[in-house]
Design a protein around this motif. Structure first.
Motif, PDB file in Angstrom:
ATOM      1  N   HIS A  70       0.845  -1.294  -0.074  1.00 38.09           N
ATOM      2  CA  HIS A  70      -0.114  -0.152  -0.113  1.00 38.09           C
ATOM      3  C   HIS A  70       0.938   1.244   0.155  1.00 38.09           C
ATOM      4  CE1 HIS A  70      -3.439   2.612   0.801  1.00 38.09           C
ATOM      5  NE2 HIS A  70      -2.672   3.164   1.631  1.00 38.09           N
ATOM      6  N   GLU A  97       0.927   3.780  -3.100  1.00 36.97           N
ATOM      7  CA  GLU A  97       0.480   5.308  -2.982  1.00 36.97           C
ATOM      8  C   GLU A  97       1.434   6.397  -2.677  1.00 36.97           C
ATOM      9  OE1 GLU A  97      -2.762   5.973  -2.915  1.00 36.97           O
ATOM     10  OE2 GLU A  97      -3.278   4.024  -3.263  1.00 36.97           O
ATOM     11  N   ALA A 144      -1.233   4.631  10.973  1.00 37.61           N
ATOM     12  CA  ALA A 144      -2.224   4.976  10.262  1.00 37.61           C
ATOM     13  C   ALA A 144      -2.255   4.130   8.940  1.00 37.61           C
ATOM     14  CB  ALA A 144      -2.212   6.386   9.895  1.00 37.61           C
ATOM     15  N   VAL A 145      -0.963   3.932   8.335  1.00 37.64           N
ATOM     16  CA  VAL A 145      -1.144   2.950   7.198  1.00 37.64           C
ATOM     17  C   VAL A 145      -1.613   1.627   7.659  1.00 37.64           C
ATOM     18  CG1 VAL A 145       0.415   1.746   5.698  1.00 37.64           C
ATOM     19  CG2 VAL A 145       0.493   4.388   5.921  1.00 37.64           C
ATOM     20  N   GLN A 204      -3.537   0.736   9.937  1.00 40.32           N
ATOM     21  CA  GLN A 204      -4.958   0.683  10.220  1.00 40.32           C
ATOM     22  C   GLN A 204      -5.540   0.514   9.138  1.00 40.32           C
ATOM     23  OE1 GLN A 204      -6.205   0.533  13.875  1.00 40.32           O
ATOM     24  NE2 GLN A 204      -7.826  -0.105  12.495  1.00 40.32           N
ATOM     25  N   GLN A 205      -5.375   1.548   8.143  1.00 38.25           N
ATOM     26  CA  GLN A 205      -6.273   1.561   6.732  1.00 38.25           C
ATOM     27  C   GLN A 205      -5.993   0.286   6.148  1.00 38.25           C
ATOM     28  OE1 GLN A 205      -4.620   4.903   4.365  1.00 38.25           O
ATOM     29  NE2 GLN A 205      -6.233   4.594   2.964  1.00 38.25           N
ATOM     30  N   VAL A 206      -4.738  -0.460   6.028  1.00 42.57           N
ATOM     31  CA  VAL A 206      -4.683  -1.484   5.373  1.00 42.57           C
ATOM     32  C   VAL A 206      -5.510  -2.560   6.252  1.00 42.57           C
ATOM     33  CG1 VAL A 206      -3.228  -3.485   4.890  1.00 42.57           C
ATOM     34  CG2 VAL A 206      -2.420  -1.191   4.291  1.00 42.57           C
ATOM     35  N   ASP A 256      -8.405  -2.166   7.830  1.00 39.87           N
ATOM     36  CA  ASP A 256      -9.921  -1.797   7.632  1.00 39.87           C
ATOM     37  C   ASP A 256     -10.277  -2.356   6.141  1.00 39.87           C
ATOM     38  OD1 ASP A 256      -9.911  -0.778  10.132  1.00 39.87           O
ATOM     39  OD2 ASP A 256      -9.697   1.118   9.625  1.00 39.87           O
ATOM     40  N   ASN A 257      -9.319  -2.209   5.240  1.00 42.03           N
ATOM     41  CA  ASN A 257      -9.908  -2.206   3.962  1.00 42.03           C
ATOM     42  C   ASN A 257      -9.455  -3.676   3.231  1.00 42.03           C
ATOM     43  OD1 ASN A 257     -10.674   0.577   3.730  1.00 42.03           O
ATOM     44  ND2 ASN A 257      -8.719   1.352   3.278  1.00 42.03           N
TER      45      ASN A 257
END
Length: 482
Positions: free
Chosen positions: A350, A354, A362-363, A365-367, A369-370
């Motif tokens: 990711h 990006e 934060a990265v 958590q985003q990974v 979640d998605n």
């Protein structure tokens, strides 16, 4: 594939009297020290340097896959290697091919020979643990310390032409069927020997019983040192339990009659296989089970594992591993090594896609979640610590909790059976009192006393301690022994 690909037997004295004079043991690699095991089982591929981090993003994406090859040995790996080493060698002590009893035992008609003197020395080892904790990877790394096939020609000036299969690994079929197991065995043996022989013979118009006898004879013919049976939890889904029971019985027969040591490997969902029949449970506990449970957050081995994997970072600015990152990683993986590897690899991909310099909380958590949505429910169950939620994922439940659950279920079942007997007695006594004859004393007394009001509630609430519920109902006292 011809015999030149096999390892040629090189006989080395072991220093142990019970192993001396046995070519099947003396041809094996020397018994390793713990330091040797760490060096040979562990695998640390080349870590990315600054030049590699400066490569094109597409190339760095390929480098991330190197994380899959990392193997960090821990104390449990040392214990596993030690027991596997003992399992193979001690299993061969009863099958010395230079002994007359072993020669007679290998004859196809040996089942008809009474008193041929063979006595199995095969043991059973059970490797159990959470899904994704590296059981199969660890065992495969340790099995590869031994050549799979050894070719013999001469032992101490004596002609000795044999092919020895040191270990054979198969997977239980997904439906737990007997025919599927037989096919898997023949296919694995062909792959080890480099031939296309037994799979074709095994599946061509043969009955299950004939194939099982054929497997037993092949184990004797090739001196199979250990049969590794992976994914044992698949047996829990076999049709009506018939194939499952027959297969478990066959494993016992294989160990007793063919003298082949067994290694059972599976998740905690396979534990019920050994809870009902004494000989199956006794076999499973042969060398003591080895359990791969998830790491605790404060476990120093967990911090060591994360730090080792964190060094494999292909982002442009490799961030240091901080306490905040370590805490977030544990929260999103709950100490599961497979979840850990997936999280780190997905986070790096990711960041590269990006154009983010480094992996941050934060990265991560985003990974999570998605891209890890399919794992949210099991991870949330582990995070809750609630046994009832974890029980929805049998292969995620810690071994000790799974065993406790089985014992509590058995205790409740026995208590319900006892209570049913008491209800029946309560219904019979008034009828006896209406007769002219005095009621006779019952030949046997109830196992537990019937407390007032106990008849109203027969079943037990889930999630509560069974012993406490029994005491509250007056069925047992604190000192009662079941």
């Amino acid at each position: 594939m011809s015999d030149f690909s096999f390892a040629l037997a090189d006989y080395i004295p072991t220093g142990m009297p019970q192993y001396n004079g046995n070519p099947l043991i003396e041809c094996l690699p020397k018994i390793l020290s713990d330091i040797d095991v760490v060096r040979r089982v562990g695998n640390l591929p080349a870590k990315p340097d600054e030049a590699e981090r400066a490569l094109d993003p597409k190339l760095r994406g390929h480098g991330i896959n190197r994380l899959k090859d990392v193997v960090i040995p821990f104390e449990i790996h040392l214990r596993l290697e030690d027991l596997f080493s003992q399992l193979i060698r001690y299993g061969y002590t009863g099958r010395n091919p230079l002994c007359a009893s072993s020669v007679r035992h290998r004859l196809p008609s040996s089942a008809e020979i009474k008193g041929h003197g063979f006595m199995s020395t095969a043991e059973t080892m059970t490797l159990i643990g959470l899904s994704g904790m590296g059981k199969t990877t660890a065992l495969s790394s340790i099995a590869k310390l031994y050549p799979q096939v050894i070719s013999h020609s001469k032992y101490k000036h004596r002609i000795f032409i044999e092919t020895q299969v040191v270990w054979l690994k198969i997977e239980c079929p997904h439906d737990g069927s007997l025919r599927g197991f037989c096919t898997a065995f023949f296919s694995a043996l062909d792959a080890a020997l480099g031939v296309e022989k037994y799979t074709r013979r095994g599946i061509t118009g043969r009955s299950i019983s004939v194939m099982l006898q054929y497997i037993s004879q092949l184990c004797k013919t090739y001196f199979i040192g250990a049969l590794i049976i992976d994914e044992m939890q698949h047996l829990c889904s076999s049709r009506g339990g018939q194939d499952r029971d027959k297969l478990l019985n066959f494993f016992v027969t294989l160990s007793n009659d063919a003298g082949v040591p067994l290694v059972y490997v599976g998740t905690n969902a396979m534990l019920p296989l050994f809870s009902g029949v004494l000989r199956n449970a006794r076999r499973a506990a042969g060398m003591g089970p080895i359990s791969f449970d998830r790491f605790g957050e404060d476990d120093p081995f967990w911090a060591h594992l994360v730090s080792q994997l964190w060094a494999y970072d292909w982002t442009t600015a490799c961030a240091p591993l901080t306490e905040k990152l370590l805490s977030r990683i544990y929260d999103l993986t709950q100490g599961n090594t497979d979840f850990l590897a997936k999280l780190l690899m997905l986070a790096q991909r990711h960041a590269i896609w990006e154009d983010i310099d480094s992996v941050t909380p934060a990265v991560l958590q985003q990974v999570y979640d998605n891209q890890m949505r399919f794992l949210h429910k099991p991870i949330e169950a582990l995070r809750s610590g609630d046994p009832l939620q974890i029980a929805d994922f049998e292969d995620m439940m810690p071994t000790k909790d799974q065993i406790t659950q089985m014992m509590n279920y058995d205790l409740a079942r026995r208590a319900d059976r006892t209570h049913l007997s008491l209800i029946t007695q309560a219904a019979i006594v008034p009828a006896a009192e209406t007769t002219d004859k005095p009621a006779t004393k019952a030949a046997s007394r109830p196992m537990v006393p019937l407390a007032e009001g106990a008849v109203a509630s027969v079943h037990f609430a889930k999630g509560e301690d069974v012993q406490t519920q029994l005491e509250q109902r007056g069925w047992v006292t604190k000192d009662s022994a079941w």
